[in-house]
Design a protein around this motif. Structure first.
Motif, PDB file in Angstrom:
ATOM      1  N   ASN A 280      -7.765   2.848   5.379  1.00 50.23           N
ATOM      2  CA  ASN A 280      -7.925   3.283   3.419  1.00 50.23           C
ATOM      3  C   ASN A 280      -7.023   2.825   2.625  1.00 50.23           C
ATOM      4  O   ASN A 280      -7.616   3.459   1.179  1.00 50.23           O
ATOM      5  N   LYS A 281      -6.258   2.673   2.515  1.00 52.54           N
ATOM      6  CA  LYS A 281      -5.460   1.910   1.318  1.00 52.54           C
ATOM      7  C   LYS A 281      -5.078   0.566   1.329  1.00 52.54           C
ATOM      8  O   LYS A 281      -5.977   0.827   0.438  1.00 52.54           O
ATOM      9  N   VAL A 282      -6.497  -0.400   2.080  1.00 55.87           N
ATOM     10  CA  VAL A 282      -7.261  -2.014   2.010  1.00 55.87           C
ATOM     11  C   VAL A 282      -7.513  -0.916   0.273  1.00 55.87           C
ATOM     12  O   VAL A 282      -7.886  -1.905  -0.429  1.00 55.87           O
ATOM     13  N   ILE A 283      -8.695  -0.145   1.467  1.00 60.40           N
ATOM     14  CA  ILE A 283      -9.447   0.729  -0.015  1.00 60.40           C
ATOM     15  C   ILE A 283      -8.897   0.489  -0.617  1.00 60.40           C
ATOM     16  O   ILE A 283      -9.809   0.668  -1.944  1.00 60.40           O
ATOM     17  N   TRP A 284      -8.756   1.552  -1.081  1.00 62.55           N
ATOM     18  CA  TRP A 284      -7.994   1.827  -2.311  1.00 62.55           C
ATOM     19  C   TRP A 284      -6.842   1.025  -2.973  1.00 62.55           C
ATOM     20  O   TRP A 284      -7.736   0.749  -4.483  1.00 62.55           O
ATOM     21  N   SER A 285      -6.621   0.297  -2.738  1.00 67.30           N
ATOM     22  CA  SER A 285      -5.768  -1.226  -3.495  1.00 67.30           C
ATOM     23  C   SER A 285      -6.974  -1.723  -3.568  1.00 67.30           C
ATOM     24  O   SER A 285      -7.223  -2.389  -4.999  1.00 67.30           O
ATOM     25  N   GLN A 286      -7.809  -2.206  -3.081  1.00 68.03           N
ATOM     26  CA  GLN A 286      -9.166  -3.085  -4.154  1.00 68.03           C
ATOM     27  C   GLN A 286      -9.923  -2.150  -4.724  1.00 68.03           C
ATOM     28  O   GLN A 286     -10.508  -3.815  -5.529  1.00 68.03           O
ATOM     29  N   MET A 287     -10.597  -1.194  -4.170  1.00 68.50           N
ATOM     30  CA  MET A 287     -10.894  -0.338  -5.325  1.00 68.50           C
ATOM     31  C   MET A 287     -10.248  -0.707  -6.503  1.00 68.50           C
ATOM     32  O   MET A 287     -11.335  -0.385  -8.211  1.00 68.50           O
ATOM     33  N   ALA A 288      -9.060  -1.064  -6.928  1.00 68.57           N
ATOM     34  CA  ALA A 288      -8.551  -0.291  -8.061  1.00 68.57           C
ATOM     35  C   ALA A 288      -7.885  -1.392  -8.919  1.00 68.57           C
ATOM     36  O   ALA A 288      -7.982  -1.792 -10.150  1.00 68.57           O
ATOM     37  N   TRP A 289      -8.159  -2.468  -7.825  1.00 70.34           N
ATOM     38  CA  TRP A 289      -8.656  -4.158  -8.503  1.00 70.34           C
ATOM     39  C   TRP A 289     -10.023  -4.182  -9.050  1.00 70.34           C
ATOM     40  O   TRP A 289      -9.864  -4.980  -9.781  1.00 70.34           O
ATOM     41  N   ASN A 290     -10.720  -3.519  -8.653  1.00 68.40           N
ATOM     42  CA  ASN A 290     -12.108  -3.801  -8.672  1.00 68.40           C
ATOM     43  C   ASN A 290     -12.841  -3.178  -8.309  1.00 68.40           C
ATOM     44  O   ASN A 290     -13.755  -2.917  -7.516  1.00 68.40           O
ATOM     45  N   THR A 291     -13.911  -2.045  -8.948  1.00 69.05           N
ATOM     46  CA  THR A 291     -14.737  -1.046  -8.598  1.00 69.05           C
ATOM     47  C   THR A 291     -15.253  -1.409  -8.176  1.00 69.05           C
ATOM     48  O   THR A 291     -16.109  -1.097  -7.413  1.00 69.05           O
ATOM     49  N   GLU A 292     -16.193  -2.119  -9.087  1.00 70.96           N
ATOM     50  CA  GLU A 292     -17.490  -2.961  -8.647  1.00 70.96           C
ATOM     51  C   GLU A 292     -17.819  -3.717  -7.327  1.00 70.96           C
ATOM     52  O   GLU A 292     -18.670  -4.158  -6.856  1.00 70.96           O
ATOM     53  N   LYS A 293     -16.294  -3.590  -6.617  1.00 71.02           N
ATOM     54  CA  LYS A 293     -16.343  -4.883  -5.216  1.00 71.02           C
ATOM     55  C   LYS A 293     -16.836  -3.958  -4.191  1.00 71.02           C
ATOM     56  O   LYS A 293     -17.278  -2.438  -3.669  1.00 71.02           O
ATOM     57  N   GLU A 294     -18.452  -4.392  -3.343  1.00 74.52           N
ATOM     58  CA  GLU A 294     -18.673  -3.688  -2.218  1.00 74.52           C
ATOM     59  C   GLU A 294     -17.843  -3.761  -1.356  1.00 74.52           C
ATOM     60  O   GLU A 294     -17.250  -3.901  -0.542  1.00 74.52           O
ATOM     61  N   VAL A 295     -18.254  -2.205  -0.817  1.00 73.57           N
ATOM     62  CA  VAL A 295     -17.294  -1.377   0.309  1.00 73.57           C
ATOM     63  C   VAL A 295     -17.393  -2.658   1.891  1.00 73.57           C
ATOM     64  O   VAL A 295     -16.023  -2.978   2.111  1.00 73.57           O
TER      65      VAL A 295
END
Length: 775
Positions: A421-436
């Motif tokens: 969850n930490k990783v997904i949150w960091s990556q979404m904050a970098w780019n909200t359009e990135k595929e999960v």
């Protein structure tokens, strides 16, 4: 024939090129860095890149070695050339890379030499470029390959991307860590876009039995680590003292000042308003003003932040009036966390000169800010509040919903169980359009290796789906289990990897609970069949036989081999990462703090409740009274032909319920999680709505309710008067229905809200079970 063979070869090559783009080999490269990267950051990044490549490939690339045919070069955007190699031209499509923390990752051929450029807009940009490379490159034994399709220019969408990692007793793993483990974790989070770490220096002063290092020393060392990686260092600093007392005010301020002096780096001070703490903002704001004045002496760029958690409406209004009247420059921004005013209204009300940060809870599954949706109660009762909880799709959805109202986030976390969850949150904050799924592929590639990346990513997503809906209807749980078992057998080299251990433990735990629930619920159905024969068997004999039947769950438990695997993985996790999955065995700080082994055998039928009820029945002097109560117990969930039962918070046993519970264990945390109450009583809704169809238009019906407090019942919008109205837990209320309501063969049921604003939510009126009984 030759023409066909050439055509086939061309198709194969096209297919491979389409899949892989163009792979460039850097297995014999040298690592260079531009001279204008400041020291010691430059040396740190060179060492980090070299160490990571060696760790994954066993290759130790030399640094600054001339005469090579390939190079990996770290550079600033302002650099003109490195060792005679001019930086690639910045095209219009590369403009994002020059934004704060941005980077370019680009391949170039110069005079027959392959160069992979990692060009940062600033120091952090270089760090994030290295992280991007390590997540997407093919790093296998004795091989380094970069796919040209992964060239990119990138910069983060949100400036604050951090996680709270408090070295304190309540953490379920970090309190057992040493310096090396913390640095490793900070580094790995940074590779996925994290730029801030928040520590907790003033809470939980008691030392953990697992701590190898003095708390004060670790707090300073964490600041040093952040400085080395150019990560922001924050602290979470509540005040449990009465700030209205001048002496305590000064003592608390002194503790802050001493800590600030000791920190090599400090970027943010977060003061939670009322969680914990009971101070009115008229005392908090002067305290924070004094804190800011002292903080600036040692860390001029550090900010002071406040959350409105636990504040009353009057206190919230006081804060905003203070801001409007004083417009303080010493104040940086607001933090919105659990029990704060909502994110949108906070952003709209807060002056634009101040920043706004989310404080999302990524670590808990129940009784929390974002409880797991549609979670089966069996998981909630046994896996608990701090189980390994990879939920990438769920948390990506939450991030992207609320992020536009913020300048970013620093999450609440209390251990490594929420690592995904930490990783997904960091990556979404970098780019909200990135595929999960792509985030999960990169997660698995970095932590588990290129060969298992795709499969492990799908396995993580499957674990998340295990938690959706009733376990009885979730056929994916067993499929996911087989999938992870195959991965377990195929990759013995990962058995010591703590992230791998956690995911496998979860696959076993989910499956064990599903099998155990089916088995134990079946035993209870058999026991109820015995109780239905109480008139012929006699009350005492029927109760004895029924109790013997449900207690078979203890004498002959389901799937003991799966339980043993879970126990083994918990031991492995304690050894590898200090994860404390039991209070007595591993000295977890509390039963809610990830102690999943202490609940692994919690009953998933009502055998504890039945035993207690039977003791009450035995004390009854009248046989008719005994038999009447036994009949109620036996027919609790099966009231007979023409009648209906709904467990308000169980979708499988409440098919007529149209509303849903918000939390899978809304009231279950009684007796340290070992409540003996009926399972349906451990969940509730305050104001459920139900729809009944196919009723007998000429029938005579009564509604019975099991709950707590009031039940202001309406049928088809009309308030109904009760003939029985007990308010205790599991005591009944009964409402006979006028025949007019069922004359059309259907009814709607709803409840009014009683005035209970003076009560704690735990004392509010609740509904557990509803029967529509045909007379």
């Amino acid at each position: 024939m030759n023409h066909f063979r050439y055509l086939l070869l061309a198709l194969v090559l096209c297919f491979q090129y389409g899949l892989h783009g163009q792979l460039i080999d850097f297995s014999k490269a040298s690592i260079l860095a531009s001279s204008d990267i400041a020291s010691p950051f430059k040396e740190k990044m060179l060492a980090v890149l070299q160490e990571e490549i060696t760790l994954k490939t066993s290759l130790k690339l030399p640094i600054s070695t001339p005469g090579k045919t390939s190079f990996i070069i770290l550079a600033n955007k302002s650099s003109r050339e490195v060792n005679g190699f001019p930086l690639p031209t910045l095209s219009p499509s590369d403009q994002t890379s020059v934004q704060k923390e941005g980077f370019r990752l680009v391949h170039q051929q110069v005079a027959g030499k392959d160069i992979l450029w990692m060009i940062g807009a600033d120091q952090r940009g270089i760090l994030f470029a290295i992280g991007e490379f390590l997540r997407i490159a093919e790093l296998t034994k004795q091989k380094i390959a970069f796919d040209k399709k992964y060239e990119k220019s990138s910069a983060p969408m949100y400036p604050i991307r951090g996680h709270q990692i408090g070295y304190r007793n309540t953490a379920n793993s970090w309190d057992a860590w040493d310096f090396k483990q913390f640095e490793r974790y900070f580094r790995e989070l940074a590779f996925f876009g994290t730029n801030a770490i928040e520590n907790i220096p003033f809470q939980d002063g008691a030392a953990s039995p697992h701590m190898k290092i003095d708390r004060e020393l670790m707090h300073v060392k964490m600041s040093q680590m952040c400085q080395e990686y150019d990560l922001d260092y924050w602290v979470w600093t509540p005040a449990d003292v009465d700030l209205a007392d001048p002496k305590k005010f000064q003592e608390e301020l002194k503790a802050h000042v001493e800590f600030y002096k000791a920190c090599p780096r400090l970027d943010g001070v977060f003061f939670p308003g009322g969680d914990p703490g009971e101070n009115h903002p008229k005392y908090v704001l002067p305290f924070l003003k004094a804190v800011a004045a002292e903080l600036k002496k040692y860390h001029p760029k550090a900010g002071v932040w406040l959350s409105l958690q636990g504040f009353t409406d009057e206190q919230v209004n006081y804060f905003y009036e203070y801001l409007e009247q004083n417009k303080p420059d010493w104040f940086t921004g607001l933090v919105t966390g659990p029990s704060s005013p909502d994110l949108a209204s906070t952003r709209f009300r807060l002056d634009k000169k101040y920043q706004h940060r989310h404080y999302p809870d990524l670590t808990h599954t129940v009784r929390c800010q974002y409880p797991t949706e549609n979670w089966d109660q069996a998981f909630a009762l046994t896996e608990g509040r701090e189980v390994t909880n990879p939920q990438p799709s769920y948390y990506a959805k939450i991030h992207n919903r609320f992020a536009p109202f913020t300048d970013g986030f620093i999450s609440y976390s209390d251990g490594v169980h929420d690592d995904v969850n930490k990783v997904i949150w960091s990556q979404m904050a970098w780019n909200t359009e990135k595929e999960v799924r792509q985030v999960m592929v990169e997660y698995a590639r970095y932590f588990f290796g290129n060969g298992v990346a795709e499969a492990a990513a799908d396995g993580i997503l499957a674990l998340e789906r295990n938690w959706v809906g009733p376990v009885e209807e979730n056929g994916g749980i067993e499929t996911t289990f087989v999938f992870w078992q195959n991965l377990e057998k195929s990759h013995p080299e990962l058995q010591g990897n703590w992230r791998w251990q956690q995911l496998l433990m979860r696959a076993y735990y989910d499956t064990f609970i599903k099998r155990r629930k089916a088995y134990e619920q079946g035993l209870e159905r058999d026991a109820n069949a015995i109780l239905n024969q109480a008139k012929s068997l006699g009350a005492d004999q029927a109760m004895s036989l029924a109790l013997d039947k449900v207690n078979q769950a203890d004498r002959k438990p389901a799937s003991p081999e799966l339980k043993q695997k879970i126990v083994d993985y918990c031991e492995a996790l304690f050894q590898s990462i200090g994860l404390q999955t039991s209070v007595p065995k591993y000295k977890a700080s509390g039963y809610e703090r990830g102690a999943i082994l202490d609940f692994i055998d919690y009953p998933l039928n009502n055998r504890w409740w039945l035993q207690d009820e039977f003791e009450k029945v035995k004390k009854m002097k009248d046989d008719a009274e005994k038999l009447a109560r036994i009949e109620v117990i036996a027919k609790w969930e099966n009231p007979g032909a023409g009648s209906y039962y709904d467990n308000i918070s169980d979708p499988l046993k409440g098919p007529r319920v149209k509303t849903r519970t918000e939390d899978a264990t809304d009231v279950a945390w009684w007796d340290n999680g070992l409540s003996r109450r009926r399972l349906s009583t451990q969940l509730f809704q305050n104001f459920p709505q139900l729809e009944y169809t196919d009723l007998d238009p000429k029938g005579s019906y009564m509604i019975r309710i099991s709950g707590q407090g009031d039940a202001l019942l309406r049928v088809d919008g009309e308030r109904i008067k009760p003939t029985l109205y007990n308010k205790g837990v599991e005591e009944f209320k009964e409402f006979p229905l006028n025949p007019k309501f069922v004359s059309d063969g259907k009814i709607s049921v709803s409840f009014d809200e009683p005035e209970e604003s003076h009560l704690n939510w735990r004392q509010h009126s609740k509904v557990f079970d509803i029967w529509l009984l045909k007379k």
